[in-house]
Design a protein around this motif. Structure first.
Motif, PDB file in Angstrom:
ATOM      1  N   UNK A  54       0.836  -1.209   0.000  1.00  0.00           N
ATOM      2  CA  UNK A  54       0.000   0.000   0.000  1.00  0.00           C
ATOM      3  C   UNK A  54       0.867   1.254   0.000  1.00  0.00           C
ATOM      4  N   UNK A  55       1.951   1.245   0.758  1.00  0.00           N
ATOM      5  CA  UNK A  55       2.871   2.386   0.769  1.00  0.00           C
ATOM      6  C   UNK A  55       3.467   2.618  -0.606  1.00  0.00           C
ATOM      7  N   UNK A  56       3.889   1.525  -1.252  1.00  0.00           N
ATOM      8  CA  UNK A  56       4.447   1.626  -2.595  1.00  0.00           C
ATOM      9  C   UNK A  56       3.403   2.124  -3.584  1.00  0.00           C
ATOM     10  N   UNK A  57       2.189   1.611  -3.469  1.00  0.00           N
ATOM     11  CA  UNK A  57       1.090   2.025  -4.337  1.00  0.00           C
ATOM     12  C   UNK A  57       0.843   3.527  -4.215  1.00  0.00           C
ATOM     13  N   UNK A  58       0.783   4.020  -2.985  1.00  0.00           N
ATOM     14  CA  UNK A  58       0.571   5.450  -2.769  1.00  0.00           C
ATOM     15  C   UNK A  58       1.731   6.285  -3.302  1.00  0.00           C
ATOM     16  N   UNK A  59       2.957   5.793  -3.084  1.00  0.00           N
ATOM     17  CA  UNK A  59       4.123   6.539  -3.556  1.00  0.00           C
ATOM     18  C   UNK A  59       4.160   6.624  -5.076  1.00  0.00           C
ATOM     19  N   UNK A  60       3.763   5.558  -5.743  1.00  0.00           N
ATOM     20  CA  UNK A  60       3.687   5.589  -7.219  1.00  0.00           C
ATOM     21  C   UNK A  60       2.705   6.661  -7.668  1.00  0.00           C
ATOM     22  N   UNK A  61       1.553   6.745  -6.999  1.00  0.00           N
ATOM     23  CA  UNK A  61       0.574   7.782  -7.338  1.00  0.00           C
ATOM     24  C   UNK A  61       1.137   9.180  -7.094  1.00  0.00           C
ATOM     25  N   UNK A  62       1.855   9.359  -5.993  1.00  0.00           N
ATOM     26  CA  UNK A  62       2.444  10.667  -5.690  1.00  0.00           C
ATOM     27  C   UNK A  62       3.405  11.073  -6.798  1.00  0.00           C
ATOM     28  N   UNK A  63       4.283  10.154  -7.197  1.00  0.00           N
ATOM     29  CA  UNK A  63       5.295  10.461  -8.221  1.00  0.00           C
ATOM     30  C   UNK A  63       4.646  10.763  -9.565  1.00  0.00           C
ATOM     31  N   UNK A  64       3.678   9.945  -9.965  1.00  0.00           N
ATOM     32  CA  UNK A  64       3.002  10.160 -11.246  1.00  0.00           C
ATOM     33  C   UNK A  64       2.242  11.478 -11.231  1.00  0.00           C
ATOM     34  N   UNK A  65       1.542  11.746 -10.146  1.00  0.00           N
ATOM     35  CA  UNK A  65       0.768  12.985 -10.037  1.00  0.00           C
ATOM     36  C   UNK A  65       1.670  14.210 -10.130  1.00  0.00           C
ATOM     37  N   UNK A 219      -5.599  13.205  -7.470  1.00  0.00           N
ATOM     38  CA  UNK A 219      -4.306  13.290  -8.169  1.00  0.00           C
ATOM     39  C   UNK A 219      -4.098  14.599  -8.923  1.00  0.00           C
ATOM     40  N   UNK A 220      -5.142  15.400  -9.111  1.00  0.00           N
ATOM     41  CA  UNK A 220      -5.071  16.727  -9.752  1.00  0.00           C
ATOM     42  C   UNK A 220      -4.709  16.683 -11.235  1.00  0.00           C
ATOM     43  N   UNK A 221      -4.924  15.578 -11.892  1.00  0.00           N
ATOM     44  CA  UNK A 221      -4.864  15.565 -13.354  1.00  0.00           C
ATOM     45  C   UNK A 221      -5.921  14.587 -13.858  1.00  0.00           C
ATOM     46  N   UNK A 222      -6.536  14.945 -14.956  1.00  0.00           N
ATOM     47  CA  UNK A 222      -7.633  14.147 -15.492  1.00  0.00           C
ATOM     48  C   UNK A 222      -7.112  13.145 -16.512  1.00  0.00           C
ATOM     49  N   UNK A 223      -7.526  11.905 -16.366  1.00  0.00           N
ATOM     50  CA  UNK A 223      -7.083  10.874 -17.306  1.00  0.00           C
ATOM     51  C   UNK A 223      -8.169   9.839 -17.585  1.00  0.00           C
TER      52      UNK A 223
END
Length: 614
Positions: A54-65, A219-223
């Motif tokens: 879950x930590x890794x999952x959240x961090x991936x979202x942070x980096x992509x965002x 995430x502040x971007x639309x996809x």
């Protein structure tokens, strides 16, 4: 913090700080013991690794965002992030810790939680129905209640302090509010458990679904694919989009649903601009900046301290952290990626007055800049980046760190000569570096000691000091002879150091052991790319050439390498000033801009001198 914090605002393990995970140690130890020596129960054993997933999952979202919003493509909100939001959201892992704690307690209290099957279709279906029905319905009305002024001021305003959201904004709530949410999420988990239809996939998959939807909505971007909505128009009732929930953070009184907007449609709280905002964000193109600063990676663990890395590390000056050594598999992976990645990418975006500014990073470490086998590759990458920026309409590109050391700066000058039709201007910032050094020397100083490589910045400093009748001393005769041949002043104030001055100007390739010759209370002023590795406790040290940024510079929420918050390197500032002033000149190779002129312009635009680092 909420405007009027209510009871149970703080998380109970807040006093433990970074040691908060010790509360899980009894269960972790017991689960490992039983898995190895007693019985291999995947339900019990997987709680710990699932926490890290879950930590890794959240961090991936942070980096992509952060990467997507830096580029500007499909970005929803343009307002910048600031350090106070990053600090407020630094405890985003509290909810992961709480989930693990709840799972361990459930396993302890409910015997039927042991030895769950990996998959049960009826359990997955029941979990889905319970979420779409009771959970979404109850959340909708709880959320509306939290917007009542009494609860909002005491709890929910803490979450809404973040108008510009990041993925982990979703889980930033007071403890009491998070308990209310967990109570709702336990409805599917406990129901399927009690009726004996639960499974590993249903339990862990449900939590993963909540994480995914939370991260997506903030995430502040639309996809969200437009084609998917055109094929399945009913999907808009079953799944929100990032722009849909973003409107809740800007309008406050609309779009209350958890993940399924159907209840907003039923009760008439859908924002009327939802569809238009979705279309506008989806069609938004990547931004073309006015000025670009080109930097690179430094140490091997600097990948984690970038803005795209760990937000809590990026928001503080770069220092060595022992726990980053535990990240060695990811460090090795990032090193391998630099071998295959040959292009600069967007790291950060800022706005200043009417100027759009970006920071691009070359995927190369400091050690690779000094390796001869990488020399040609680095030069080619810089050339390609300059060409890419020129084609994108960038007006000025500034060279940071080792991208502007003498060899590469000279190479850029030759590249400019080969491409005279380029519109972009290349700036190495050397004139502003000199200006900052001159203004960092205490008034009344009549003698300084110069150490390090005698590059164009060192020579410019010497000429400027000699014009002010300040004597510049060196330690060795061969250095003095070299300077006497290279300094352009007719009566240079150069001499061998007899009584070591208290003001040291130190540059690149300086032997740091020489500082042992300095007297107590000496002041070291670096004009180098990197700060000294060794520092005496009885002396004073300036930061590497930098200035405090003006408040009008928007979206400053990460530190530039080792510099303090809201402080920017001279090399980066120089590019911004050249773009603001629309100076149609290059500054690289042997060319140096007017020192007084760029200092005056920097001060006029609100940049301030930086105080001494003790």
């Amino acid at each position: 913090m909420a405007s009027k914090p209510g009871i149970l605002t703080n998380w109970p393990w807040k006093p433990l700080g970074s040691f908060k995970y010790v509360i899980l140690s009894p269960w972790i130890a017991h689960s490992l013991y039983t898995f190895i020596w007693v019985e291999q129960d995947p339900t019990y054993f997987l709680i710990l690794p699932f926490m890290f997933v879950r930590m890794l999952h959240n961090q991936i979202w942070i980096s992509i965002s952060r990467y997507q919003t830096a580029k500007g493509k499909n970005r929803i909100i343009d307002k910048g992030l600031e350090f106070d939001q990053v600090d407020r959201e630094s405890n985003w892992d509290d909810q992961i810790l709480l989930t693990a704690l709840v799972f361990y307690i459930i396993y302890t209290l409910f015997p039927m939680a042991a030895n769950l099957p990996w998959w049960r279709t009826d359990g997955v279906v029941l979990t889905t129905i319970l979420h779409a029905g009771p959970v979404e319905f109850l959340y909708y009305w709880l959320h509306r209640a939290l917007h009542h002024h009494y609860l909002y001021s005491r709890y929910h305003s803490h979450h809404h302090s973040s108008i510009v959201t990041e993925p982990i904004t979703a889980v930033i709530h007071p403890f009491a509010e998070m308990l209310a949410y967990f109570t709702l999420f336990l409805i599917p988990l406990l129901t399927t458990l009690v009726v004996k239809k639960s499974s590993v996939a249903a339990s862990f998959g449900y939590i993963f679904y909540i994480d995914f939807m939370n991260n997506m909505g903030h995430c502040n971007f639309e996809f969200f694919p437009k084609k998917l909505l055109s094929y399945f128009p009913q999907l808009k009732y079953l799944s929100y989009t990032p722009s849909f929930h973003s409107l809740h953070h800007t309008k406050f009184r609309t779009n209350y649903s958890l993940f399924m907007p159907i209840y907003d449609y039923i009760y008439g709280t859908v924002d009327t601009s939802s569809d238009a905002t979705y279309e506008a964000c989806l069609n938004r193109q990547e931004e073309s900046p006015d000025a670009v600063h080109l930097t690179h990676l430094t140490t091997f663990d600097s990948i984690f301290q970038l803005r795209l890395g760990f937000a809590s590390l990026a928001s503080n000056p770069q220092t060595s952290k022992w726990y980053l050594n535990l990240m060695w598999p990811f460090t090795m992976f990032s090193m391998l990626m630099t071998w295959f990645s040959g292009q600069a990418f967007v790291l950060e975006n800022n706005s200043f007055k009417d100027l759009k500014v970006q920071c691009w990073i070359l995927p190369r470490f400091k050690t690779q800049y000094f390796a001869k086998k990488h020399n040609i590759t680095v030069k080619k990458m810089i050339e390609e980046t300059i060409m890419k920026a020129d084609l994108s309409g960038v007006k000025v590109i500034s060279l940071g760190l080792l991208n502007q050391r003498q060899e590469l700066s000279t190479h850029c000058a030759l590249y400019i000569q080969r491409h005279p039709n380029m519109n972009i201007k290349v700036v190495d910032g050397s004139s502003l570096v000199v200006a900052i050094i001159l203004n960092s020397i205490p008034k009344g100083t009549n003698e300084v000691l110069l150490r390090g490589k005698f590059n164009k910045i060192a020579l410019a400093i010497i000429n400027a000091l000699c014009s002010k009748n300040v004597q510049v001393t060196v330690l060795y005769m061969d250095e003095l002879k070299e300077l006497e041949q290279r300094v352009t002043m007719s009566n240079p104030c150069l001499a061998l150091s007899i009584n070591t001055p208290k003001i040291w100007l130190v540059g690149d390739e300086w032997d740091e052991d020489e500082q042992m010759q300095a007297s107590e209370g000496s002041l070291f002023i670096p004009f180098s790319h990197f700060p000294p590795k060794k520092m005496r406790k009885d002396c004073f040290y300036h930061y590497t050439p930098a200035m405090i940024t003006p408040p009008a510079l928007i979206n400053m929420h990460s530190c530039e390498n080792w510099l303090p918050r809201r402080v920017m390197s001279a090399w980066r500032i120089a590019g911004i000033i050249h773009a603001l002033e629309r100076w149609n000149v290059h500054e690289c190779g042997d060319i140096m801009f007017d020192i007084e002129k760029i200092w005056e312009a920097s001060i006029r635009h609100g940049y301030l001198p930086l105080k001494i680092q003790h």
